[in-house]
Write a protein that holds these residues in place. Structure first.
Motif, PDB file in Angstrom:
ATOM      1  N   GLY A   1       2.067   6.695  -6.721  1.00 55.60           N
ATOM      2  CA  GLY A   1       1.720   7.554  -7.392  1.00 55.60           C
ATOM      3  C   GLY A   1       2.040   8.870  -7.129  1.00 55.60           C
ATOM      4  O   GLY A   1       1.514   9.613  -7.892  1.00 55.60           O
ATOM      5  N   ALA A   2       2.377   9.464  -6.091  1.00 60.58           N
ATOM      6  CA  ALA A   2       2.784  10.157  -5.485  1.00 60.58           C
ATOM      7  C   ALA A   2       3.917  10.953  -6.302  1.00 60.58           C
ATOM      8  O   ALA A   2       3.665  12.368  -6.561  1.00 60.58           O
ATOM      9  N   ILE A   3       4.725  10.267  -6.698  1.00 62.70           N
ATOM     10  CA  ILE A   3       5.848  10.753  -7.941  1.00 62.70           C
ATOM     11  C   ILE A   3       4.932  10.970  -9.441  1.00 62.70           C
ATOM     12  O   ILE A   3       5.486  12.012  -9.630  1.00 62.70           O
ATOM     13  N   MET A   4       4.023   9.878  -9.507  1.00 63.76           N
ATOM     14  CA  MET A   4       3.140   9.967 -10.630  1.00 63.76           C
ATOM     15  C   MET A   4       2.794  11.528 -10.141  1.00 63.76           C
ATOM     16  O   MET A   4       2.433  12.631 -11.857  1.00 63.76           O
ATOM     17  N   VAL A   5       2.150  12.037  -9.165  1.00 64.66           N
ATOM     18  CA  VAL A   5       1.526  13.694  -9.588  1.00 64.66           C
ATOM     19  C   VAL A   5       2.451  14.286  -9.292  1.00 64.66           C
ATOM     20  O   VAL A   5       2.805  15.425  -9.975  1.00 64.66           O
ATOM     21  N   VAL A   6       3.617  14.224  -8.891  1.00 70.49           N
ATOM     22  CA  VAL A   6       5.015  15.231  -8.990  1.00 70.49           C
ATOM     23  C   VAL A   6       5.778  15.436 -10.686  1.00 70.49           C
ATOM     24  O   VAL A   6       5.401  16.619 -11.448  1.00 70.49           O
ATOM     25  N   ILE A   7       5.309  14.611 -11.023  1.00 72.05           N
ATOM     26  CA  ILE A   7       6.252  14.587 -12.488  1.00 72.05           C
ATOM     27  C   ILE A   7       5.401  15.328 -12.873  1.00 72.05           C
ATOM     28  O   ILE A   7       5.413  16.110 -14.196  1.00 72.05           O
ATOM     29  N   ALA A   8       3.423  15.061 -13.267  1.00 72.44           N
ATOM     30  CA  ALA A   8       2.605  16.043 -14.019  1.00 72.44           C
ATOM     31  C   ALA A   8       2.719  16.810 -13.613  1.00 72.44           C
ATOM     32  O   ALA A   8       2.973  18.158 -14.710  1.00 72.44           O
ATOM     33  N   LEU A   9       3.149  18.199 -12.653  1.00 71.61           N
ATOM     34  CA  LEU A   9       3.365  18.628 -11.957  1.00 71.61           C
ATOM     35  C   LEU A   9       4.150  19.759 -13.044  1.00 71.61           C
ATOM     36  O   LEU A   9       3.739  20.496 -13.236  1.00 71.61           O
ATOM     37  N   VAL A  10       5.468  19.366 -12.438  1.00 67.22           N
ATOM     38  CA  VAL A  10       6.377  19.645 -12.979  1.00 67.22           C
ATOM     39  C   VAL A  10       6.559  20.125 -14.694  1.00 67.22           C
ATOM     40  O   VAL A  10       6.541  21.083 -15.375  1.00 67.22           O
TER      41      VAL A  10
ATOM     42  N   GLY B   1       0.855  -1.553   0.739  1.00 65.65           N
ATOM     43  CA  GLY B   1      -0.691   0.167   0.078  1.00 65.65           C
ATOM     44  C   GLY B   1       1.469   1.367  -0.121  1.00 65.65           C
ATOM     45  O   GLY B   1       1.014   2.020  -0.833  1.00 65.65           O
ATOM     46  N   VAL B   2       1.598   1.187   0.907  1.00 66.15           N
ATOM     47  CA  VAL B   2       2.717   2.197   0.784  1.00 66.15           C
ATOM     48  C   VAL B   2       3.677   2.599  -0.844  1.00 66.15           C
ATOM     49  O   VAL B   2       3.534   3.234  -0.778  1.00 66.15           O
ATOM     50  N   GLY B   3       3.681   1.833  -0.874  1.00 66.80           N
ATOM     51  CA  GLY B   3       4.871   1.159  -2.471  1.00 66.80           C
ATOM     52  C   GLY B   3       3.637   2.009  -3.377  1.00 66.80           C
ATOM     53  O   GLY B   3       3.970   3.036  -5.013  1.00 66.80           O
ATOM     54  N   ILE B   4       2.135   1.821  -2.998  1.00 63.48           N
ATOM     55  CA  ILE B   4       0.777   2.445  -4.654  1.00 63.48           C
ATOM     56  C   ILE B   4       1.423   3.572  -4.405  1.00 63.48           C
ATOM     57  O   ILE B   4       1.480   4.634  -5.455  1.00 63.48           O
ATOM     58  N   VAL B   5       1.267   3.845  -2.845  1.00 65.77           N
ATOM     59  CA  VAL B   5       0.708   5.653  -3.036  1.00 65.77           C
ATOM     60  C   VAL B   5       2.111   6.874  -3.366  1.00 65.77           C
ATOM     61  O   VAL B   5       2.521   7.315  -3.914  1.00 65.77           O
ATOM     62  N   ALA B   6       3.440   5.663  -3.123  1.00 64.96           N
ATOM     63  CA  ALA B   6       4.376   6.356  -3.456  1.00 64.96           C
ATOM     64  C   ALA B   6       4.740   6.430  -4.781  1.00 64.96           C
ATOM     65  O   ALA B   6       4.623   7.706  -4.980  1.00 64.96           O
TER      66      ALA B   6
END
Length: 90
Positions: free
Chosen positions: A75-84, A68-73
């Motif tokens: 997802g968070a990385i994908m959001v950061v990449i999209a925002l950048v 679960g922690v891995g999936i959330v991580a």
């Protein structure tokens, strides 16, 4: 579970034998239909999946929590990449 090889009614069978054959065939069909209803019932399958997950989780909760922690991580990385990327194009 009903047999896969059905019995055949012998030629010249009497009324009692025919009625017995029909009753037996009907019972086998009912059993097969019950099994199919159970297999394709979404509610029953969902309950079994939840029960299975609970058993697996109880055996090794750390594995599930780590996953679960891995999936959330990820997802968070994908959001950061999209925002950048959005900021660079922007």
């Amino acid at each position: 579970m009903p047999s896969t090889e059905s019995e055949r009614l012998r030629p010249g069978a009497g009324q009692n034998e025919i009625e017995l054959f029909v009753t037996k065939t009907r019972d086998e069909l009912d059993s097969t239909m019950d099994e199919l209803r159970e297999r394709f019932d979404v509610k029953t399958r969902s309950k079994r999946a939840v029960e299975s997950f609970r058993r697996d989780y109880d055996k090794n909760p750390t594995l599930w929590q780590s996953t679960g922690v891995g999936i959330v991580a990820v997802g968070a990385i994908m959001v950061v990449i999209a925002l950048v990327k959005r900021g660079q194009n922007g």
